[in-house]
Write a protein that holds these residues in place. Structure first.
Motif, PDB file in Angstrom:
ATOM      1  N   LYS A  26      17.849  -6.419  -1.826  1.00  0.00           N
ATOM      2  CA  LYS A  26      18.644  -5.437  -2.553  1.00  0.00           C
ATOM      3  C   LYS A  26      17.997  -4.070  -2.497  1.00  0.00           C
ATOM      4  O   LYS A  26      18.666  -3.069  -2.366  1.00  0.00           O
ATOM      5  CB  LYS A  26      18.785  -5.856  -4.012  1.00  0.00           C
ATOM      6  CG  LYS A  26      19.930  -6.794  -4.228  1.00  0.00           C
ATOM      7  CD  LYS A  26      20.191  -6.998  -5.680  1.00  0.00           C
ATOM      8  CE  LYS A  26      21.466  -7.802  -5.853  1.00  0.00           C
ATOM      9  NZ  LYS A  26      21.580  -8.354  -7.195  1.00  0.00           N
ATOM     10  N   ARG A  27      16.682  -4.097  -2.651  1.00  0.00           N
ATOM     11  CA  ARG A  27      16.007  -2.806  -2.669  1.00  0.00           C
ATOM     12  C   ARG A  27      15.609  -2.469  -1.238  1.00  0.00           C
ATOM     13  O   ARG A  27      14.523  -2.816  -0.784  1.00  0.00           O
ATOM     14  CB  ARG A  27      14.788  -2.867  -3.559  1.00  0.00           C
ATOM     15  CG  ARG A  27      14.212  -1.483  -3.815  1.00  0.00           C
ATOM     16  CD  ARG A  27      12.835  -1.564  -4.381  1.00  0.00           C
ATOM     17  NE  ARG A  27      12.829  -2.134  -5.708  1.00  0.00           N
ATOM     18  CZ  ARG A  27      11.709  -2.483  -6.338  1.00  0.00           C
ATOM     19  NH1 ARG A  27      10.543  -2.317  -5.753  1.00  0.00           N
ATOM     20  NH2 ARG A  27      11.748  -3.007  -7.545  1.00  0.00           N
ATOM     21  N   GLU A  28      16.524  -1.849  -0.523  1.00  0.00           N
ATOM     22  CA  GLU A  28      16.203  -1.479   0.853  1.00  0.00           C
ATOM     23  C   GLU A  28      15.335  -0.246   0.850  1.00  0.00           C
ATOM     24  O   GLU A  28      15.608   0.731   0.161  1.00  0.00           O
ATOM     25  CB  GLU A  28      17.484  -1.265   1.651  1.00  0.00           C
ATOM     26  CG  GLU A  28      18.003  -2.539   2.289  1.00  0.00           C
ATOM     27  CD  GLU A  28      16.950  -3.313   3.077  1.00  0.00           C
ATOM     28  OE1 GLU A  28      16.087  -2.690   3.703  1.00  0.00           O
ATOM     29  OE2 GLU A  28      16.996  -4.565   3.049  1.00  0.00           O
ATOM     30  N   VAL A  38       3.328  -0.482   4.029  1.00  0.00           N
ATOM     31  CA  VAL A  38       3.085   0.722   3.228  1.00  0.00           C
ATOM     32  C   VAL A  38       3.719   1.926   3.906  1.00  0.00           C
ATOM     33  O   VAL A  38       3.667   2.057   5.129  1.00  0.00           O
ATOM     34  CB  VAL A  38       1.559   0.954   3.073  1.00  0.00           C
ATOM     35  CG1 VAL A  38       1.280   2.211   2.252  1.00  0.00           C
ATOM     36  CG2 VAL A  38       0.898  -0.262   2.437  1.00  0.00           C
ATOM     37  N   ARG A  39       4.318   2.752   3.108  1.00  0.00           N
ATOM     38  CA  ARG A  39       4.801   4.051   3.599  1.00  0.00           C
ATOM     39  C   ARG A  39       4.358   5.095   2.594  1.00  0.00           C
ATOM     40  O   ARG A  39       4.620   4.945   1.408  1.00  0.00           O
ATOM     41  CB  ARG A  39       6.323   4.026   3.735  1.00  0.00           C
ATOM     42  CG  ARG A  39       6.825   5.205   4.505  1.00  0.00           C
ATOM     43  CD  ARG A  39       8.300   5.070   4.855  1.00  0.00           C
ATOM     44  NE  ARG A  39       8.687   6.171   5.703  1.00  0.00           N
ATOM     45  CZ  ARG A  39       8.674   6.141   7.025  1.00  0.00           C
ATOM     46  NH1 ARG A  39       8.339   5.045   7.658  1.00  0.00           N
ATOM     47  NH2 ARG A  39       9.022   7.194   7.728  1.00  0.00           N
ATOM     48  N   GLY A  40       3.699   6.127   3.072  1.00  0.00           N
ATOM     49  CA  GLY A  40       3.111   7.090   2.136  1.00  0.00           C
ATOM     50  C   GLY A  40       2.098   6.351   1.285  1.00  0.00           C
ATOM     51  O   GLY A  40       1.234   5.646   1.790  1.00  0.00           O
ATOM     52  N   ASN A  41       2.266   6.491  -0.030  1.00  0.00           N
ATOM     53  CA  ASN A  41       1.345   5.762  -0.921  1.00  0.00           C
ATOM     54  C   ASN A  41       2.074   4.658  -1.674  1.00  0.00           C
ATOM     55  O   ASN A  41       1.713   4.320  -2.790  1.00  0.00           O
ATOM     56  CB  ASN A  41       0.689   6.743  -1.907  1.00  0.00           C
ATOM     57  CG  ASN A  41      -0.560   6.142  -2.540  1.00  0.00           C
ATOM     58  OD1 ASN A  41      -1.363   5.498  -1.869  1.00  0.00           O
ATOM     59  ND2 ASN A  41      -0.697   6.303  -3.846  1.00  0.00           N
ATOM     60  N   ARG A  42       3.121   4.120  -1.066  1.00  0.00           N
ATOM     61  CA  ARG A  42       3.902   3.072  -1.740  1.00  0.00           C
ATOM     62  C   ARG A  42       3.968   1.804  -0.903  1.00  0.00           C
ATOM     63  O   ARG A  42       4.049   1.857   0.321  1.00  0.00           O
ATOM     64  CB  ARG A  42       5.337   3.548  -1.992  1.00  0.00           C
ATOM     65  CG  ARG A  42       5.466   4.648  -3.019  1.00  0.00           C
ATOM     66  CD  ARG A  42       6.923   4.939  -3.310  1.00  0.00           C
ATOM     67  NE  ARG A  42       7.476   3.995  -4.267  1.00  0.00           N
ATOM     68  CZ  ARG A  42       7.338   4.104  -5.591  1.00  0.00           C
ATOM     69  NH1 ARG A  42       6.651   5.087  -6.097  1.00  0.00           N
ATOM     70  NH2 ARG A  42       7.876   3.214  -6.395  1.00  0.00           N
ATOM     71  N   ILE A  43       3.959   0.678  -1.608  1.00  0.00           N
ATOM     72  CA  ILE A  43       4.200  -0.604  -0.943  1.00  0.00           C
ATOM     73  C   ILE A  43       5.716  -0.756  -0.842  1.00  0.00           C
ATOM     74  O   ILE A  43       6.402  -0.798  -1.869  1.00  0.00           O
ATOM     75  CB  ILE A  43       3.593  -1.763  -1.752  1.00  0.00           C
ATOM     76  CG1 ILE A  43       2.077  -1.606  -1.823  1.00  0.00           C
ATOM     77  CG2 ILE A  43       3.957  -3.113  -1.137  1.00  0.00           C
ATOM     78  CD1 ILE A  43       1.413  -2.514  -2.823  1.00  0.00           C
ATOM     79  N   VAL A  44       6.231  -0.795   0.381  1.00  0.00           N
ATOM     80  CA  VAL A  44       7.685  -0.857   0.535  1.00  0.00           C
ATOM     81  C   VAL A  44       8.159  -2.225   1.023  1.00  0.00           C
ATOM     82  O   VAL A  44       9.346  -2.516   1.014  1.00  0.00           O
ATOM     83  CB  VAL A  44       8.203   0.244   1.493  1.00  0.00           C
ATOM     84  CG1 VAL A  44       7.979   1.615   0.903  1.00  0.00           C
ATOM     85  CG2 VAL A  44       7.551   0.133   2.873  1.00  0.00           C
ATOM     86  N   ARG A  45       7.240  -3.072   1.449  1.00  0.00           N
ATOM     87  CA  ARG A  45       7.659  -4.398   1.914  1.00  0.00           C
ATOM     88  C   ARG A  45       6.482  -5.358   1.756  1.00  0.00           C
ATOM     89  O   ARG A  45       5.327  -4.974   1.949  1.00  0.00           O
ATOM     90  CB  ARG A  45       8.068  -4.323   3.385  1.00  0.00           C
ATOM     91  CG  ARG A  45       8.776  -5.565   3.878  1.00  0.00           C
ATOM     92  CD  ARG A  45       9.332  -5.372   5.279  1.00  0.00           C
ATOM     93  NE  ARG A  45      10.373  -4.354   5.320  1.00  0.00           N
ATOM     94  CZ  ARG A  45      10.786  -3.755   6.442  1.00  0.00           C
ATOM     95  NH1 ARG A  45      10.245  -4.077   7.596  1.00  0.00           N
ATOM     96  NH2 ARG A  45      11.741  -2.838   6.407  1.00  0.00           N
ATOM     97  N   VAL A  46       6.792  -6.598   1.384  1.00  0.00           N
ATOM     98  CA  VAL A  46       5.738  -7.620   1.258  1.00  0.00           C
ATOM     99  C   VAL A  46       6.176  -8.840   2.057  1.00  0.00           C
ATOM    100  O   VAL A  46       7.298  -9.330   1.898  1.00  0.00           O
ATOM    101  CB  VAL A  46       5.528  -8.024  -0.216  1.00  0.00           C
ATOM    102  CG1 VAL A  46       4.409  -9.055  -0.324  1.00  0.00           C
ATOM    103  CG2 VAL A  46       5.218  -6.815  -1.083  1.00  0.00           C
ATOM    104  N   SER A  47       5.300  -9.316   2.920  1.00  0.00           N
ATOM    105  CA  SER A  47       5.620 -10.550   3.638  1.00  0.00           C
ATOM    106  C   SER A  47       4.401 -11.461   3.662  1.00  0.00           C
ATOM    107  O   SER A  47       3.276 -11.021   3.407  1.00  0.00           O
ATOM    108  CB  SER A  47       6.104 -10.239   5.060  1.00  0.00           C
ATOM    109  OG  SER A  47       5.218  -9.353   5.679  1.00  0.00           O
ATOM    110  N   GLY A  48       4.646 -12.734   3.937  1.00  0.00           N
ATOM    111  CA  GLY A  48       3.550 -13.689   3.995  1.00  0.00           C
ATOM    112  C   GLY A  48       2.740 -13.497   5.272  1.00  0.00           C
ATOM    113  O   GLY A  48       3.299 -13.146   6.316  1.00  0.00           O
ATOM    114  N   GLU A  49       1.436 -13.731   5.184  1.00  0.00           N
ATOM    115  CA  GLU A  49       0.573 -13.614   6.363  1.00  0.00           C
ATOM    116  C   GLU A  49       0.638 -14.934   7.137  1.00  0.00           C
ATOM    117  O   GLU A  49       0.168 -15.970   6.645  1.00  0.00           O
ATOM    118  CB  GLU A  49      -0.867 -13.322   5.920  1.00  0.00           C
ATOM    119  CG  GLU A  49      -1.806 -13.113   7.084  1.00  0.00           C
ATOM    120  CD  GLU A  49      -3.264 -13.338   6.702  1.00  0.00           C
ATOM    121  OE1 GLU A  49      -3.569 -13.560   5.514  1.00  0.00           O
ATOM    122  OE2 GLU A  49      -4.099 -13.332   7.630  1.00  0.00           O
TER     123      GLU A  49
END
Ligand code: SF4
Length: 911
Positions: free
Chosen positions: A212-214, A239-250
């Motif tokens: 939802k949060r693209e 990360v983009r700029g100083n924000r975490i914009v996506r989280v995925s499993g390693e």
């Protein structure tokens, strides 16, 4: 587990390819860097061959077989890129896009869409078929992602992930032929079994499932370790700029293999929260005022010095943090011991697994999980006792489900609540709260009576069975049935199943440890494992699942009052001398106070100052009103944290530290695996690295602590901590290591006690059954048990910053059995009052047979309904862990003001 695997050699498009025997042609091609279009195939899932995009031509085979379902064989000649093959693929793509919306430019998956990429690869710009795009068919009910069936290509990846990888089964195929669709069992995702882990979204090759949060695409990726639970999942922060914009499993994480739960994937909003502490605060006239770092640190040093000089070093106590890194925990306890001069240092392990550390150290010589997470999948029998694994350790639960579903393991669940894992269990032993020792003793009674014990292991590897037998002998299944409520036949069956297994593993958690009999509970499980010879081998053992992300590391690095790093006892003179030499200062040999003892000492005025780093006892301690009053009785309280927590509000000085995403260091997960934490973003405002703050305070107190960066702290840890002796950041760059890892060339230890226990012989202990400290009676007729839910963590400081998690799991529910609710005329969803001898709170009744009759259950995450107002601060005599899992309460209706007088005292119920 296996020897060197065989390989096969064959050609693809004339290129010689070597692959592991058992690989499919598609796997071999992809591994060799040869692109073969595919949609329904995904690594780790069973290939179905349903999309037919990976068709190839193989000499000697008829037709065009699918590469994903054809095993590679020696000498095979495969063609993957001919006009004939690509013509077939184009037909497939044209069929797919004929009813697909043509909204690529505004689709959330634009440029990531696998269908779009395949069409481009094959040069398919349009379809020759009549286009009949499906209208949008949207399910918006989940807070994190949206399902739009009009974009679905029916590859089935989401269904397979949900069923076979996650063991949830929230979605499935429904309908037939052209009407086939992916449908949640409850109609909407929100009404299904969906756990919002987001793995279906990650698996979707198109835009049918989308976040939802693209957010804009990350500009860089940082691999790190999840900050929530002890599973220690590897995660990649986009990360983009100083924000975490996506989280995925390693994908390469040995702890989690690319999987995350809902908190790891969607629960990191706290990092960028506007509520983060950004500057030091000093309380003046009852209100916090912003201060400079110098003002705040000078005040902390001055007050600690003053109190130490006036009342002695033991008038100061400190709580370190299972959320902080190993390096920070090492420095915190060094600060308390070397700078302040006291062993009054502890942390929240006291509230979760202190009885594990005490019990397993006594039985085996090492107080940690004996085996590794992955080994669980290959156990023949797993006894899960007092662990709601799918909610508290969701990724470890995947291995347990896989053991049952893929390998036919027998699962026995021992838990008063009908937890989700019961769906997979052959047996659910539903014991009365606080009767675990009786249950396990009875299982051992059956094993010995029927001659099922391991007749080689017990005499050669252990001692003390005769002693233990004195406690086991009276616990016949019939006697145990009366005490535990578990039928004698079920106890017999559980004992036989466990004893018959070649590899039996015990998994437990706080349902076992958080009792005044916690150490006995752990010892009785250790007895059971030794009796059946299930220690010191793969896929066996006694496996406590540690709660917080780094609670194992905080214990290892001695945020404990009785040991130096590596469990070296403070009251052993030679060990103390070793640390005196290393740290260049005289040290106390008097073990310090534990968490609850500190509060009790503060209440009496014996502890005058506390330094609390990253812990929240104002919500997590038992009998929390007493703990809060004790903190208010201190002369000085300093709290170092990332939010103004319930505890920080009691402080005189608040120091803003940084969160996991803003720091470098290591965490040690529940299986003793030391993993790197990497800084991804800069901290907010003037917040500073926790280790730097500690060094500055120590230096102001006259004990300079200077390090260039966390790797230098780890180098010092390795010098004084034998189990971490071989750990360096250089080695961790190449992969994780499990302690004991004593030397630079040691490869770490996946399972403990092979050939010999850490203490030599394993020791049986006599564990006679004792009742809990407080039992139900006429006035307080129900047993309250507290615990966790999937969607929140600990005191909610981090997880409650996520609106999505709040939406799925609002605060304040208390589970109550339908028969108990009916007796008290309590309706589902009704606000009720819950009272114990220590206080009362309001909560919302959740009427469910999930709990036993006579018990109620509440999570402790919520300040609006703080369950720990009710809990009992009675302690286990050895481990000093409080009895969170059993206290007597009453529940009743809330009397409405001005309304007709109602009965407020609930009817007594028989338990
Ligand atoms: Fe994080 Fe634990 Fe969830 Fe893994 S299972 S993602 S470590 S909270």
């Amino acid at each position: 587990m296996s020897g060197r695997s065989k390989t096969v050699s064959f050609t693809i498009d004339g290129i010689t390819v070597t692959a592991r025997e058992g690989s499919t042609v598609l796997e071999a091609a992809l591994d060799a860097g040869i692109y073969v279009p595919h949609l329904c195939y995904m690594a780790g899932l069973e290939p179905s061959g349903s999309c037919r995009l990976c068709v190839v031509k193989i000499d000697g085979m008829r037709g065009l077989p699918t590469a994903c379902t054809t095993l590679a064989a020696d000498g095979m000649a495969v063609q993957s890129d001919t006009d004939e093959i690509n013509a077939v693929r184009r037909d497939v793509v044209e069929l797919l896009i004929a009813d697909h919306p043509a909204d690529c430019l505004v689709c959330s998956s634009n440029q990531r869409c696998e269908l779009q990429n395949i069409a481009a690869h094959l040069g398919v710009a349009q379809t020759r078929l009549r286009r009949e795009p499906k209208p949008p068919d949207i399910d918006d009910s989940n807070p994190f992602f949206t399902k739009d069936l009009s974009k679905c290509v029916l590859c089935g990846r989401c269904v397979q992930v949900c069923h076979t990888v996650r063991g949830v089964g929230a979605i499935d195929f429904a309908g037939r032929g052209y009407d086939t669709r992916i449908a949640p069992a409850g109609g909407l995702i929100a009404d299904s079994l969906c756990e919002s882990c987001g793995e279906c979204v990650a698996a979707c090759p198109v835009g049918a499932l989308s976040l939802k949060r693209e957010t804009p695409a990350p500009s860089r990726e940082v691999t790190t370790t999840c900050p929530y639970c002890g599973c220690g999942c590897g995660m990649v922060l986009g990360v983009r700029g100083n924000r975490i914009v996506r989280v995925s499993g390693e994908e390469d994480s040995p702890a989690s293999h690319g999987q995350l739960c809902v908190k790891g994937r969607f629960g990191l909003d706290f990092v960028n929260s506007a509520d983060r502490l950004k500057t030091p605060l000093i309380k003046r006239d009852g209100a916090f005022e912003e201060a400079t770092w110098d003002e705040a640190l000078d005040l902390v040093a001055c007050k600690l010095n003053e109190i130490k000089a006036k009342h002695g070093p033991d008038a100061v106590a400190g709580l370190s943090s299972a959320k902080c890194t190993n390096e920070e925990n090492y420095l915190f306890q060094k600060f308390m011991r070397a700078t302040v001069g006291t062993n009054n240092v502890d942390h929240c392990a006291r509230l979760c697994h202190a009885s594990t550390v005490a019990g397993l150290a006594r039985a085996f010589g090492s107080g940690a999980m004996t085996n590794s997470i992955d080994e669980l999948e290959f156990a023949d029998c797993i006894l899960v006792a007092g662990s709601n694994t799918t909610e508290a350790h969701p990724i470890i639960a995947l291995r347990i489900k896989a053991a049952v579903e893929r390998h036919g393991a027998v699962l026995i669940v021992a838990d008063p609540r009908r937890i989700d894992l019961c769906r997979f269990a052959a047996l659910h032993l539903r014991q009365r709260c606080g009767t675990d020792v009786m249950l396990f003793n009875a299982m051992m009674n059956v094993i010995v009576s029927e001659g099922l014990e391991d007749k080689e292991f017990v005499p050669s590897r252990t001692e003390g069975l005769d002693d233990a037998w004195s406690a086991i002998e009276p616990c016949t299944p019939e006697a145990a049935a009366v005490v535990t409520g578990v039928p004698a036949d079920e106890i017999r069956e559980a004992a036989r199943l466990f004893a018959a297994a070649e590899r039996a593993s015990i998994v437990y958690s706080m349902g076992i440890t958080q009792h005044t009999t916690g150490t006995d509970n752990v010892l009785s499980l250790a007895n059971l494992a030794m009796l059946t010879g299930n220690v010191g081998r793969e896929s066996t053992g006694v496996n406590p699942l540690r709660g917080q992300n780094n609670v194992q590391g905080a214990c290892d690095l001695a945020a404990l009052p009785n040991v130096f790093p590596g469990y070296q006892k403070v009251d052993v003179p030679e060990l103390r001398e070793k640390f005196e030499q290393a740290w260049g200062v005289a040290l106390s040999g008097q073990p310090g106070l534990t968490v609850v003892e500190m509060m009790h000492a503060a209440e009496k005025g014996n502890v005058r100052a506390m330094y609390i780093m990253g812990e929240n006892p104002a919500l997590s301690d038992p009998n929390v009103n007493r703990a809060r009053a004790a903190m208010d009785n201190l002369d000085f309280l300093v709290v170092q944290d990332i939010f103004l927590t319930e505890t920080a509000e009691h402080a005189d000085v608040v120091l803003p530290g940084v969160c996991f995403a803003e720091k470098d260091g290591t965490f040690t997960n529940t299986e003793r695996r030391i993993q790197r934490v990497h800084r991804a973003v800069a901290p907010p405002g003037k917040a500073r690295q926790d280790w730097e703050i500690l060094c500055d305070v120590a230096t102001r107190l006259g004990y300079p602590m200077e390090y260039g960066d966390p790797s230098e702290i780890q180098d010092e840890v390795a010098q004084v901590t034998p189990i971490y002796g071989g750990i360096t950041y250089d080695r961790l760059r190449k992969g994780t290591l499990q302690w004991p890892c004593p030397t630079a060339d040691h490869r770490g230890t996946p399972y403990l006690h092979k050939g010999e226990f850490s203490r030599g012989l394993g020791k049986f202990h006599a564990t006679p059954f004792r009742e809990a400290a407080e039992l139900p009676d006429r006035n307080y007729p129900l047993i309250l048990s507290t615990g966790r839910v999937l969607y929140h963590f600990h005191t909610g400081t981090l997880s409650r910053q996520s609106d999505g998690l709040e939406q799925i799991c609002p605060p304040g529910n208390i589970e109550i059995h339908p028969e108990d609710a009916a007796k008290m005329r309590i309706k589902d969803g009704e606000s009720i009052r819950v009272a114990s001898r220590r206080g009362e709170i309001e909560a919302r009744a959740f009427v469910t047979p999930r709990v036993r009759k006579g018990m109620v259950f509440m999570p402790f995450h919520f300040h609006e309904s703080p369950a720990n107002v009710l809990t009992n601060d009675a302690l286990d005599a050895i481990a000093k862990i409080p009895e969170f899992k059993v206290c007597a309460v009453r529940v009743g209706k809330i009397r409405k003001k001005g309304g007709r007088k109602r009965r407020t005292k609930p009817r007594a119920t028989r338990t």
